[in-house]
Motif scaffolding. Structure first.
Motif, mmCIF file in Angstrom:
data_model
loop_
_atom_site.group_PDB
_atom_site.id
_atom_site.type_symbol
_atom_site.label_atom_id
_atom_site.label_comp_id
_atom_site.label_asym_id
_atom_site.label_seq_id
_atom_site.Cartn_x
_atom_site.Cartn_y
_atom_site.Cartn_z
ATOM 1 N N GLU A 94 -7.990 37.957 -2.875
ATOM 2 C CA GLU A 94 -7.074 37.621 -3.963
ATOM 3 C C GLU A 94 -7.222 38.564 -5.145
ATOM 4 N N GLY A 95 -8.436 39.023 -5.426
ATOM 5 C CA GLY A 95 -8.637 39.968 -6.522
ATOM 6 C C GLY A 95 -8.094 41.355 -6.226
ATOM 7 N N THR A 96 -8.097 41.740 -4.958
ATOM 8 C CA THR A 96 -7.627 43.063 -4.566
ATOM 9 C C THR A 96 -6.125 43.080 -4.264
ATOM 10 N N TYR A 97 -5.664 42.092 -3.499
ATOM 11 C CA TYR A 97 -4.277 42.099 -3.011
ATOM 12 C C TYR A 97 -3.421 40.942 -3.512
ATOM 13 N N GLY A 98 -4.032 39.985 -4.203
ATOM 14 C CA GLY A 98 -3.284 38.826 -4.668
ATOM 15 C C GLY A 98 -3.002 37.825 -3.566
ATOM 16 N N LYS A 99 -3.596 38.033 -2.403
ATOM 17 C CA LYS A 99 -3.347 37.150 -1.262
ATOM 18 C C LYS A 99 -4.475 37.299 -0.249
ATOM 19 N N THR A 100 -4.674 36.252 0.494
ATOM 20 C CA THR A 100 -5.594 36.271 1.621
ATOM 21 C C THR A 100 -4.767 36.505 2.882
ATOM 22 N N PRO A 101 -5.398 36.752 4.019
ATOM 23 C CA PRO A 101 -4.608 36.855 5.251
ATOM 24 C C PRO A 101 -3.770 35.594 5.528
ATOM 25 N N GLY A 102 -4.308 34.424 5.230
ATOM 26 C CA GLY A 102 -3.534 33.193 5.415
ATOM 27 C C GLY A 102 -2.312 33.152 4.513
ATOM 28 N N LYS A 103 -2.482 33.521 3.251
ATOM 29 C CA LYS A 103 -1.338 33.562 2.331
ATOM 30 C C LYS A 103 -0.338 34.626 2.781
ATOM 31 N N HIS A 104 -0.826 35.737 3.284
ATOM 32 C CA HIS A 104 0.050 36.792 3.777
ATOM 33 C C HIS A 104 0.934 36.271 4.919
ATOM 34 N N LEU A 105 0.314 35.597 5.876
ATOM 35 C CA LEU A 105 1.068 35.083 7.024
ATOM 36 C C LEU A 105 2.156 34.089 6.598
ATOM 37 N N LEU A 106 1.907 33.361 5.513
ATOM 38 C CA LEU A 106 2.853 32.346 5.073
ATOM 39 C C LEU A 106 3.679 32.784 3.871
ATOM 40 N N GLY A 107 3.622 34.072 3.525
ATOM 41 C CA GLY A 107 4.491 34.627 2.493
ATOM 42 C C GLY A 107 4.192 34.169 1.082
ATOM 43 N N LEU A 108 2.891 34.063 0.735
ATOM 44 C CA LEU A 108 2.486 33.610 -0.592
ATOM 45 C C LEU A 108 1.692 34.687 -1.325
ATOM 46 N N VAL A 109 1.663 34.574 -2.649
ATOM 47 C CA VAL A 109 0.876 35.481 -3.476
ATOM 48 C C VAL A 109 0.383 34.711 -4.702
ATOM 49 N N VAL A 110 -0.811 35.067 -5.180
ATOM 50 C CA VAL A 110 -1.378 34.468 -6.389
ATOM 51 C C VAL A 110 -1.140 35.420 -7.545
ATOM 52 N N VAL A 111 -0.604 34.903 -8.641
ATOM 53 C CA VAL A 111 -0.370 35.688 -9.852
ATOM 54 C C VAL A 111 -0.728 34.837 -11.063
ATOM 55 N N THR A 112 -0.812 35.487 -12.218
ATOM 56 C CA THR A 112 -1.002 34.707 -13.442
ATOM 57 C C THR A 112 0.302 33.980 -13.743
ATOM 58 N N ARG A 113 0.251 33.017 -14.620
ATOM 59 C CA ARG A 113 1.479 32.281 -14.968
ATOM 60 C C ARG A 113 2.509 33.191 -15.623
ATOM 61 N N ARG A 114 2.087 34.346 -16.125
ATOM 62 C CA ARG A 114 3.005 35.324 -16.719
ATOM 63 C C ARG A 114 3.577 36.274 -15.667
ATOM 64 N N GLY A 115 3.157 36.111 -14.407
ATOM 65 C CA GLY A 115 3.656 36.954 -13.330
ATOM 66 C C GLY A 115 2.882 38.235 -13.129
ATOM 67 N N GLU A 116 1.746 38.364 -13.803
ATOM 68 C CA GLU A 116 0.912 39.555 -13.658
ATOM 69 C C GLU A 116 -0.029 39.384 -12.466
ATOM 70 N N PRO A 117 -0.565 40.487 -11.948
ATOM 71 C CA PRO A 117 -1.451 40.390 -10.783
ATOM 72 C C PRO A 117 -2.690 39.536 -11.051
ATOM 73 N N CYS A 118 -3.113 38.815 -10.043
ATOM 74 C CA CYS A 118 -4.384 38.092 -10.069
ATOM 75 C C CYS A 118 -5.474 39.147 -9.863
ATOM 76 N N GLU A 119 -6.350 39.263 -10.825
ATOM 77 C CA GLU A 119 -7.437 40.241 -10.736
ATOM 78 C C GLU A 119 -8.720 39.527 -10.310
ATOM 79 N N TYR A 120 -9.827 40.268 -10.241
ATOM 80 C CA TYR A 120 -11.089 39.698 -9.771
ATOM 81 C C TYR A 120 -11.575 38.541 -10.640
ATOM 82 N N ARG A 121 -11.374 38.620 -11.939
ATOM 83 C CA ARG A 121 -11.818 37.550 -12.841
ATOM 84 C C ARG A 121 -11.132 36.237 -12.478
ATOM 85 N N GLU A 122 -9.809 36.290 -12.371
ATOM 86 C CA GLU A 122 -9.056 35.082 -12.025
ATOM 87 C C GLU A 122 -9.407 34.600 -10.613
ATOM 88 N N ALA A 123 -9.548 35.543 -9.691
ATOM 89 C CA ALA A 123 -9.891 35.179 -8.315
ATOM 90 C C ALA A 123 -11.262 34.499 -8.252
#
Length: 147
Positions: A66-95
């Motif tokens: 999640e810190g590197t790609y904003g998604k895990t393989p499971g999220k990738h398979l199901l078309g999901l991504v983690v972002v901040t509420r402002r729509g910015e990338p989820c970084e290592y801190r948030e992950a």
């Protein structure tokens, strides 16, 4: 959309991804359990030590993906991504915040009841880890759109 790219989020879709989130979590657990089983078997660890290794792998798995790609393989398979509420990338801190709080979200036991209750009680469908990290899980944009 390739696994090792950070997709663009479709903001505002967090309300309709709960079943996908559950499916992604199950896929991720299976991946970590299989890999962890192979590692503990190869190292001939006791069941107690093996559980600790699998727990550590699970924590690192979510933080790294999640810190590197904003998604895990499971999220990738199901078309999901983690972002901040402002729509910015989820970084290592948030992950890391999201991942550490999975311990509380996962209570009681492996049923994930606390996390599911939080998801259904919050407007943006956030579990406790999301609230603390100020993140949301949304649908990934169509192929080719990246952050």
């Amino acid at each position: 959309m390739p696994l090792f790219e950070r997709p663009k989020p479709q903001m505002g879709t967090q309300g309709d991804v709960v079943p996908r989130r559950i499916g992604a979590f199950v896929v991720n657990l299976i991946i970590v359990a299989v890999f962890g089983g192979l590692v503990t078997g190869a190292l001939s660890l006791s069941p107690e030590a093996g559980s600790g290794v699998i727990g550590l792998l699970l924590l690192l798995y979510f933080i790294v993906f999640e810190g590197t790609y904003g998604k895990t393989p499971g999220k990738h398979l199901l078309g999901l991504v983690v972002v901040t509420r402002r729509g910015e990338p989820c970084e290592y801190r948030e992950a890391a915040i999201r991942s550490v709080l999975r311990i509380i979200d996962g209570l009681p036991g492996a049923l994930y009841v606390v996390g599911l209750i939080a998801i259904y009680l919050t407007d943006d469908r956030q579990r406790l880890g999301d609230l603390a990290a100020d993140t949301v899980v949304v649908r990934a944009a169509e192929r080719g759109e990246r952050l």
